[in-house]
Design a protein around this motif. Structure first.
Motif, PDB file in Angstrom:
ATOM      1  N   GLU A  86      46.279  31.826  39.116  1.00 31.46           N
ATOM      2  CA  GLU A  86      45.415  31.530  40.450  1.00 31.46           C
ATOM      3  C   GLU A  86      46.439  30.531  41.287  1.00 31.46           C
ATOM      4  N   ASP A  87      46.387  30.501  42.407  1.00 30.68           N
ATOM      5  CA  ASP A  87      46.509  30.867  44.281  1.00 30.68           C
ATOM      6  C   ASP A  87      46.024  30.145  44.937  1.00 30.68           C
ATOM      7  N   GLU A  88      46.295  29.774  46.286  1.00 31.20           N
ATOM      8  CA  GLU A  88      45.864  29.340  47.344  1.00 31.20           C
ATOM      9  C   GLU A  88      46.226  29.830  48.149  1.00 31.20           C
ATOM     10  N   GLY A  89      46.947  30.818  48.016  1.00 33.15           N
ATOM     11  CA  GLY A  89      48.202  31.744  48.943  1.00 33.15           C
ATOM     12  C   GLY A  89      47.186  32.565  50.292  1.00 33.15           C
ATOM     13  N   PRO A  90      47.582  33.382  51.029  1.00 35.78           N
ATOM     14  CA  PRO A  90      46.690  33.742  51.797  1.00 35.78           C
ATOM     15  C   PRO A  90      45.846  35.141  51.658  1.00 35.78           C
ATOM     16  N   GLY A 112      54.927  45.830  41.063  1.00 32.64           N
ATOM     17  CA  GLY A 112      53.937  44.801  40.173  1.00 32.64           C
ATOM     18  C   GLY A 112      52.793  44.375  39.930  1.00 32.64           C
ATOM     19  N   LEU A 113      52.149  44.761  40.821  1.00 30.20           N
ATOM     20  CA  LEU A 113      50.637  44.949  40.391  1.00 30.20           C
ATOM     21  C   LEU A 113      49.955  45.886  39.852  1.00 30.20           C
ATOM     22  N   SER A 114      50.572  46.732  40.033  1.00 31.04           N
ATOM     23  CA  SER A 114      50.059  48.174  39.046  1.00 31.04           C
ATOM     24  C   SER A 114      51.099  48.165  38.048  1.00 31.04           C
ATOM     25  N   GLY A 115      51.904  47.419  38.218  1.00 33.75           N
ATOM     26  CA  GLY A 115      52.667  47.554  36.442  1.00 33.75           C
ATOM     27  C   GLY A 115      52.274  46.708  35.803  1.00 33.75           C
ATOM     28  N   ALA A 116      51.296  45.500  36.335  1.00 38.39           N
ATOM     29  CA  ALA A 116      51.176  44.188  35.163  1.00 38.39           C
ATOM     30  C   ALA A 116      50.256  45.169  34.712  1.00 38.39           C
ATOM     31  N   ARG A 117      49.254  45.331  35.397  1.00 38.63           N
ATOM     32  CA  ARG A 117      48.046  46.624  35.038  1.00 38.63           C
ATOM     33  C   ARG A 117      47.915  47.570  33.816  1.00 38.63           C
ATOM     34  N   ARG A 118      48.932  48.109  33.845  1.00 41.60           N
ATOM     35  CA  ARG A 118      49.585  49.152  32.858  1.00 41.60           C
ATOM     36  C   ARG A 118      49.896  48.567  31.783  1.00 41.60           C
ATOM     37  N   LEU A 119      50.596  47.330  31.492  1.00 39.23           N
ATOM     38  CA  LEU A 119      50.934  46.436  30.347  1.00 39.23           C
ATOM     39  C   LEU A 119      50.561  45.811  29.691  1.00 39.23           C
ATOM     40  N   VAL A 120      49.146  45.296  29.404  1.00 36.61           N
ATOM     41  CA  VAL A 120      47.945  44.767  28.796  1.00 36.61           C
ATOM     42  C   VAL A 120      46.717  45.278  28.871  1.00 36.61           C
ATOM     43  N   ASP A 121      46.172  44.790  28.215  1.00 34.10           N
ATOM     44  CA  ASP A 121      45.037  46.075  27.687  1.00 34.10           C
ATOM     45  C   ASP A 121      43.709  45.059  28.618  1.00 34.10           C
ATOM     46  N   ASP A 122      44.037  44.288  29.260  1.00 34.59           N
ATOM     47  CA  ASP A 122      43.262  43.732  30.266  1.00 34.59           C
ATOM     48  C   ASP A 122      43.324  43.580  30.947  1.00 34.59           C
ATOM     49  N   PHE A 123      42.806  44.126  32.519  1.00 39.26           N
ATOM     50  CA  PHE A 123      43.339  42.978  34.207  1.00 39.26           C
ATOM     51  C   PHE A 123      42.100  42.734  35.083  1.00 39.26           C
ATOM     52  N   ARG A 124      42.051  41.757  35.504  1.00 39.23           N
ATOM     53  CA  ARG A 124      41.366  41.746  36.168  1.00 39.23           C
ATOM     54  C   ARG A 124      41.773  40.873  37.764  1.00 39.23           C
ATOM     55  N   ILE A 125      41.154  40.886  38.864  1.00 43.18           N
ATOM     56  CA  ILE A 125      41.691  40.146  40.439  1.00 43.18           C
ATOM     57  C   ILE A 125      40.776  40.380  40.899  1.00 43.18           C
ATOM     58  N   GLU A 126      40.978  39.420  41.533  1.00 40.49           N
ATOM     59  CA  GLU A 126      39.589  38.932  42.955  1.00 40.49           C
ATOM     60  C   GLU A 126      40.786  37.870  44.340  1.00 40.49           C
ATOM     61  N   SER A 127      40.439  38.672  45.311  1.00 38.87           N
ATOM     62  CA  SER A 127      41.086  37.439  46.698  1.00 38.87           C
ATOM     63  C   SER A 127      40.196  38.212  47.379  1.00 38.87           C
ATOM     64  N   GLU A 128      40.648  36.890  48.119  1.00 38.88           N
ATOM     65  CA  GLU A 128      40.493  36.487  49.012  1.00 38.88           C
ATOM     66  C   GLU A 128      40.505  36.265  50.674  1.00 38.88           C
ATOM     67  N   LEU A 129      41.005  36.860  51.592  1.00 41.19           N
ATOM     68  CA  LEU A 129      41.845  36.371  52.830  1.00 41.19           C
ATOM     69  C   LEU A 129      41.452  34.832  53.168  1.00 41.19           C
ATOM     70  N   GLY A 130      42.969  33.801  53.016  1.00 39.80           N
ATOM     71  CA  GLY A 130      42.879  32.912  53.604  1.00 39.80           C
ATOM     72  C   GLY A 130      42.121  31.756  52.283  1.00 39.80           C
ATOM     73  N   ALA A 131      42.568  31.913  51.119  1.00 39.70           N
ATOM     74  CA  ALA A 131      41.724  31.595  50.298  1.00 39.70           C
ATOM     75  C   ALA A 131      41.968  31.746  48.520  1.00 39.70           C
ATOM     76  N   GLY A 132      43.316  32.551  48.801  1.00 40.04           N
ATOM     77  CA  GLY A 132      43.912  33.102  47.249  1.00 40.04           C
ATOM     78  C   GLY A 132      43.658  33.997  45.991  1.00 40.04           C
ATOM     79  N   THR A 133      44.651  33.856  45.653  1.00 36.00           N
ATOM     80  CA  THR A 133      44.047  35.166  44.141  1.00 36.00           C
ATOM     81  C   THR A 133      44.130  34.520  43.402  1.00 36.00           C
TER      82      THR A 133
END
Length: 142
Positions: A86-90, A112-133
């Motif tokens: 979790e981060d509070e980045g852009p 990076g992101l696509s490679g990480a997704r391929r390496l693990v069994d389950d992958f979930r991402i959520e992001s909001e501009l100005g609020a983080g990922t």
């Protein structure tokens, strides 16, 4: 895992702050220890730690700081590890584009992101501009 399937937390989560290059070592060490304790083989450990290293580096690079939380999870007879970054980045403006191989905003290889997704069994991402990922990855012990 099927949508709506229940996964239960089996122990209290462990948190690692991500704020410096040295934090990346703590992320890897924490995950390696947890994966070893759960009986992950060397291949599973390597995949999990590689994916987590990339995600932790992204937190540091794009947000400056954040946190990784490790949870031991159980579903049916399976046990595994879930790492939540979790981060509070852009935030990420276009998640679909960011998940494509070759896309980079940092003059990197863009895997990076696509490679990480391929390496693990389950992958979930959520992001909001100005609020983080928030990125969650899960690996099941084999």
């Amino acid at each position: 895992m099927p949508v709506g399937a229940q996964t239960t937390l089996t122990v209290t989560p462990t948190a690692c702050k991500i704020a410096t290059e040295a934090s990346l070592l703590a992320v890897r060490a924490s995950l390696r220890a947890a994966a070893t304790e759960l009986g992950f083989g060397i291949v599973g450990q390597t995949k999990l730690i590689t994916a987590a290293s990339e995600l932790a580096r992204n937190v540091l690079r794009y947000a400056g700081r954040g946190v990784m939380t490790i949870e031991r999870v159980q579903h049916g007879g399976r046990v595994g590890l879930r790492a939540r970054f979790e981060d509070e980045g852009p935030g990420i403006a276009d998640l679909e584009l960011a998940m494509q191989d070759g896309y980079s905003t940092y003059n990197s290889m863009g895997v990076g992101l696509s490679g990480a997704r391929r390496l693990v069994d389950d992958f979930r991402i959520e992001s909001e501009l100005g609020a983080g990922t928030v990125v969650e990855i899960t690996m099941w012990a084999r």
